[in-house]
Design an enzyme around this catalytic site. Sequence first.
Site, PDB file in Angstrom:
ATOM      1  N   HIS A  31       0.847  -1.192   0.000  1.00 38.92           N
ATOM      2  CA  HIS A  31       0.000   0.000   0.000  1.00 38.92           C
ATOM      3  C   HIS A  31       0.879   1.237   0.000  1.00 38.92           C
ATOM      4  CE1 HIS A  31       0.489   1.501   4.189  1.00 38.92           C
ATOM      5  NE2 HIS A  31       0.724   0.228   4.474  1.00 38.92           N
ATOM      6  N   CYS A  32       0.325   2.361  -0.466  1.00 40.78           N
ATOM      7  CA  CYS A  32       1.003   3.651  -0.407  1.00 40.78           C
ATOM      8  C   CYS A  32       0.224   4.530   0.565  1.00 40.78           C
ATOM      9  CB  CYS A  32       1.111   4.278  -1.786  1.00 40.78           C
ATOM     10  SG  CYS A  32      -0.468   4.654  -2.571  1.00 40.78           S
ATOM     11  N   ALA A  33       0.234   5.844   0.344  1.00 36.75           N
ATOM     12  CA  ALA A  33      -0.390   6.750   1.306  1.00 36.75           C
ATOM     13  C   ALA A  33      -1.907   6.617   1.345  1.00 36.75           C
ATOM     14  CB  ALA A  33      -0.007   8.196   0.983  1.00 36.75           C
TER      15      ALA A  33
END
Length: 510
Positions: A31-33
Amino acid sequence: MERHGAGPDESAADEILSALGGAGNIAVSTHCATRLRITVVDVRPVSTGRIAQVPGVLGVALAGAQVQVVVGPGAVAAMHAAVERRRIAGAGDADTGPPAPPAPPAPPRAARRSLRSPRWLLRPLHVLIDIVTPLLPVFVAGGMLLALHNLVSAPGVFGPDPIVAIVPWLAGPAALLGIIGIGVFALLPVLIGFSAAGRFGGSPYLGAAMGAALVAAPFLVDSGAFPALRLQGGGSWTLAGIDVLGVDYRGTVVPVIVISALLAAIERALRRRLRGATAFLFTPMLTLLLTGVLAFLVVGPAARLLGDAFASLVQLVYDSAGVVGGALLGALYPLLVVTGLHQSLVSLELGLIGGGGSFIFPVAGASNLAQAGACFAVALLARRRSRLRAIAGGAGIPASFGIAEPAIFGVNLRLRFPFIAAIAASAVGGALLAFWHVEAVTLGAAGVIGVASIAPGSGVRYLVCILISGALSFALTCGWGVVRHRPAIDAEAAGPAPGDPPAGAGTLEA
């Protein structure tokens, strides 16, 4: 799959996994932000329509074999943890529950295209921002450390001698700052490879390994680690008539992204054809081998030819166009930093310095100050105590001292209009530098302290030009932001990453 007592995140995770084709269809989950980034083995069972209906999901995008599920900055970490828990729990257990309901019709093609890219011309920019956004803290940290190193190590900052010469015990700590900071940018292909391979649906770890190979090749060969080559420093390594060591990948971005895209495509193709123990043994090895062949023998040489041709064109335009040539180089330099083509100007710059002086270094200083000015303007416009204000202020400082990547990738490209303002201001600075014939006689940090590298008698003019560039960029960004982009700045300050659909995202257009 056990569902008793599942909380909201677990229930949503179960629905997401079901719509992805089950736990066994998941290859990589990160996942990212704001997004879950889930790479699937087979895209055919994936139902983006069902995922979009899961409570808490704000949007869905499909990029190759990677499904991007937008859940927002406050929920992404918990949702990813829930998906991982349910995936692990379901990987070895058959689901004895009722069959999943039929998938609702997929959204129209136009809607899917709109979700993936509001404007197809901006898709490369969105891909670049998706790849770089997770690396922003590293960029800002490295840039700040390098700025501190340059401040105490460069002559002409607080006097003719650097601070480390006046206070000798600072030399060791200053070197430590420089090593930690420069590692971020010298080994940038490792970080870019990790992020880009995941973005394109491949293994991030294979991407990092390929990036490490690109950077390490010259050092390992010259160290004698491969006796069969028996090279001394400065030697060559030729395969199929191509000098493999002729390309320096340190600090490059776009070539590594292209190589990572190839790696992800090769890995997916092998994963579809190999199964079981054969896949475990041979998929990573063949992926790296095939990608390495293409990287060293095709992508790298092509990038080198393009860079050499561009360097020759830059010198021709500057020599023949004078002030106009300075303005053109000033406008182009930020774009060169984004693509990594500015690395191709180093050999040209060394030749110019050997011949008496380089026009490239002063223009780089004006460009960096323009990026810093735009960052400081964004920090002023952003809400107090917001994440955007902290990032913009932190990225503007190293840009003032010659490290512009945090400012470009972390702030200005994300909002776009500050980047355009910085390009315009950099063009003005480049024109003024060409008008006054300001040149550098040595390399250094292309920022405020870069005055130490300027030819004697031109230092004041250099400072005037780059400060004008920074002030103009600051003014343009402030004015443009107040008049047209206040909602966009507020949306960014709230936290969502670029490419996600926050409120007000449409106002990002210039």
